[in-house]
Write a protein that holds these residues in place. Structure first.
Motif, mmCIF file in Angstrom:
data_model
loop_
_atom_site.group_PDB
_atom_site.id
_atom_site.type_symbol
_atom_site.label_atom_id
_atom_site.label_comp_id
_atom_site.label_asym_id
_atom_site.label_seq_id
_atom_site.Cartn_x
_atom_site.Cartn_y
_atom_site.Cartn_z
ATOM 1 N N ASP A 160 18.830 64.750 33.203
ATOM 2 C CA ASP A 160 18.118 65.953 32.763
ATOM 3 C C ASP A 160 16.636 65.687 32.552
ATOM 4 N N VAL A 161 16.311 64.523 32.020
ATOM 5 C CA VAL A 161 14.907 64.173 31.791
ATOM 6 C C VAL A 161 14.176 64.023 33.124
ATOM 7 N N PHE A 162 14.824 63.387 34.120
ATOM 8 C CA PHE A 162 14.218 63.318 35.451
ATOM 9 C C PHE A 162 13.976 64.723 35.998
ATOM 10 N N ALA A 163 14.960 65.595 35.870
ATOM 11 C CA ALA A 163 14.827 66.966 36.379
ATOM 12 C C ALA A 163 13.687 67.704 35.669
ATOM 13 N N LEU A 164 13.605 67.552 34.342
ATOM 14 C CA LEU A 164 12.534 68.207 33.588
ATOM 15 C C LEU A 164 11.177 67.633 33.967
ATOM 16 N N TYR A 165 11.114 66.327 34.169
ATOM 17 C CA TYR A 165 9.859 65.699 34.582
ATOM 18 C C TYR A 165 9.375 66.296 35.903
ATOM 19 N N LEU A 166 10.267 66.354 36.881
ATOM 20 C CA LEU A 166 9.868 66.856 38.194
ATOM 21 C C LEU A 166 9.469 68.331 38.132
ATOM 22 N N LYS A 167 10.202 69.128 37.358
ATOM 23 C CA LYS A 167 9.838 70.546 37.235
ATOM 24 C C LYS A 167 8.491 70.692 36.532
ATOM 25 N N GLN A 173 4.905 62.484 28.734
ATOM 26 C CA GLN A 173 5.791 62.265 27.596
ATOM 27 C C GLN A 173 7.256 62.255 28.031
ATOM 28 N N VAL A 174 7.626 63.207 28.876
ATOM 29 C CA VAL A 174 9.000 63.295 29.361
ATOM 30 C C VAL A 174 9.338 62.061 30.198
ATOM 31 N N PHE A 175 8.431 61.668 31.092
ATOM 32 C CA PHE A 175 8.696 60.515 31.941
ATOM 33 C C PHE A 175 8.880 59.245 31.114
ATOM 34 N N ALA A 176 8.140 59.119 30.023
ATOM 35 C CA ALA A 176 8.268 57.936 29.164
ATOM 36 C C ALA A 176 9.664 57.825 28.561
ATOM 37 N N MET A 177 10.356 58.937 28.434
ATOM 38 C CA MET A 177 11.716 58.918 27.891
ATOM 39 C C MET A 177 12.721 58.303 28.851
ATOM 40 N N VAL A 178 12.500 58.448 30.144
ATOM 41 C CA VAL A 178 13.486 58.024 31.141
ATOM 42 C C VAL A 178 13.895 56.577 30.933
ATOM 43 N N ASP A 179 12.917 55.699 30.909
ATOM 44 C CA ASP A 179 13.203 54.278 30.784
ATOM 45 C C ASP A 179 13.856 53.967 29.449
ATOM 46 N N ALA A 180 13.368 54.565 28.390
ATOM 47 C CA ALA A 180 13.904 54.300 27.055
ATOM 48 C C ALA A 180 15.370 54.736 26.940
ATOM 49 N N ASP A 188 16.709 73.094 38.969
ATOM 50 C CA ASP A 188 15.450 72.891 39.679
ATOM 51 C C ASP A 188 14.769 74.234 39.906
ATOM 52 N N SER A 189 13.497 74.194 40.267
ATOM 53 C CA SER A 189 12.771 75.405 40.630
ATOM 54 C C SER A 189 12.102 75.201 41.983
ATOM 55 N N ASP A 190 12.577 75.941 42.972
ATOM 56 C CA ASP A 190 11.990 75.892 44.310
ATOM 57 C C ASP A 190 11.232 77.180 44.624
ATOM 58 N N VAL A 191 11.015 78.005 43.610
ATOM 59 C CA VAL A 191 10.343 79.287 43.799
ATOM 60 C C VAL A 191 8.901 79.034 44.240
ATOM 61 N N GLN A 192 8.497 79.725 45.312
ATOM 62 C CA GLN A 192 7.149 79.533 45.866
ATOM 63 C C GLN A 192 6.052 80.073 44.957
ATOM 64 N N GLU A 193 6.255 81.239 44.408
ATOM 65 C CA GLU A 193 5.213 81.885 43.600
ATOM 66 C C GLU A 193 5.774 82.252 42.235
ATOM 67 N N LEU A 194 5.300 81.570 41.221
ATOM 68 C CA LEU A 194 5.642 81.910 39.841
ATOM 69 C C LEU A 194 4.343 82.104 39.080
ATOM 70 N N SER A 195 4.325 83.085 38.201
ATOM 71 C CA SER A 195 3.143 83.282 37.372
ATOM 72 C C SER A 195 3.059 82.139 36.358
ATOM 73 N N PRO A 196 1.863 81.871 35.849
ATOM 74 C CA PRO A 196 1.744 80.845 34.813
ATOM 75 C C PRO A 196 2.660 81.116 33.615
ATOM 76 N N GLY A 197 2.751 82.365 33.222
ATOM 77 C CA GLY A 197 3.623 82.717 32.100
ATOM 78 C C GLY A 197 5.086 82.417 32.380
ATOM 79 N N ALA A 198 5.525 82.701 33.606
ATOM 80 C CA ALA A 198 6.911 82.411 33.984
ATOM 81 C C ALA A 198 7.165 80.913 33.992
#
Length: 170
Positions: free
Chosen positions: A38-45, A71-78, A105-115
Motif C-alpha cells: 500500500d505504501v508503494f502504491a501511495l508513493y507512486l500515486k 515521507q511515504v517512500f521513507a516508510m517502505v524500507d522501515a 491506482d490512478s491512470d486518469v489522464q486529466e484530474l483537477s488539483p482538487g480531485a
C-alpha cells in the motif's frame, strides 16, 4: 524462553529484536507486507499527482506532494525491515505489490488539483486505517517495537491527511 514480555513457546522464531511464535510472525509480517504494498502504491500515486499538477497553486501543491512522497517512500524500507527483524518475509517484486495493494491506482489522464488532493487524502485515511489494524494486531501479540513504529507512521499519515484537507478547502 523468557523475555521481558513473558514466556514464548519453543516453536518461536527468533528475530533480531524479539522472539515471537511462528504463527504470530506470519500474521504480523503479513499485515506489514500488505502495508509495504500500500505504501508503494501511495508513493507512486503521490508522485503521479506531483508530476501532473497544474493550476494557480501549482508550486505549492507540487512541493507539498514532493515532500509527502519522500515521507511515504521513507516508510517502505522501515516497514519491510520490520518484517525481517521479527523473522518474516516481505515484498519480492512489483507483481507482488500489485497483488497485495489495497489502495487503487490512478491512470486518469486529466484530474483537477482538487480531485488529486481529495484522492490522496482518502488514500491516506485508508492507509491510516490499515496501520491501525496492524497496530492492534501487534499490541495483541505484544510486538511492542512494531506497534511503536506504527504509531509514528500513523502520526505522519494524520499530518498528511490534515495538510491535504486544508489545501483542498475552498
Amino acid at each position: 524462553m523468557g523475555t521481558a514480555l513473558g514466556t514464548r513457546s519453543a516453536s518461536a522464531v527468533i528475530g533480531v529484536e524479539q522472539s515471537l511464535p511462528s504463527d504470530v510472525v506470519v500474521d504480523i509480517s503479513g499485515a506489514l507486507t500488505n502495508l509495504v504494498a500500500d505504501v508503494f502504491a501511495l508513493y507512486l500515486k503521490t508522485k503521479n499527482f506531483h508530476w501532473h499538477m497544474s493550476g494557480p497553486h501549482f508550486r505549492d501543491y507540487h512541493l507539498l506532494l514532493d515532500e509527502q512522497a519522500d515521507q511515504v517512500f521513507a516508510m517502505v524500507d522501515a516497514v519491510a525491515e520490520r518484517c525481517r527483524k521479527i523473522g518474516g518475509q516481505t515484498i519480492r517484486s512489483v507483481g507482488e505489490v500489485a497483488r497485495r495493494q489495497r489502495l487503487k491506482d490512478s491512470d486518469v489522464q486529466e484530474l483537477s488539483p482538487g480531485a488529486m488532493l481529495s484522492e490522496l487524502r482518502a488514500d491516506n485515511v485508508r492507509l491510516r486505517e490499515f496501520m491501525l489494524h496492524a497496530h492492534a494486531l501487534c499490541e495483541r501479540h505484544e510486538d511492542v517495537a512494531s506497534a511503536s513504529a506504527l504509531e509514528n507512521w500513523i502520526d505522519e499519515a494524520e499530518k498528511r491527511i490534515w495538510f491535504l484537507f486544508e489545501c483542498s478547502r475552498n
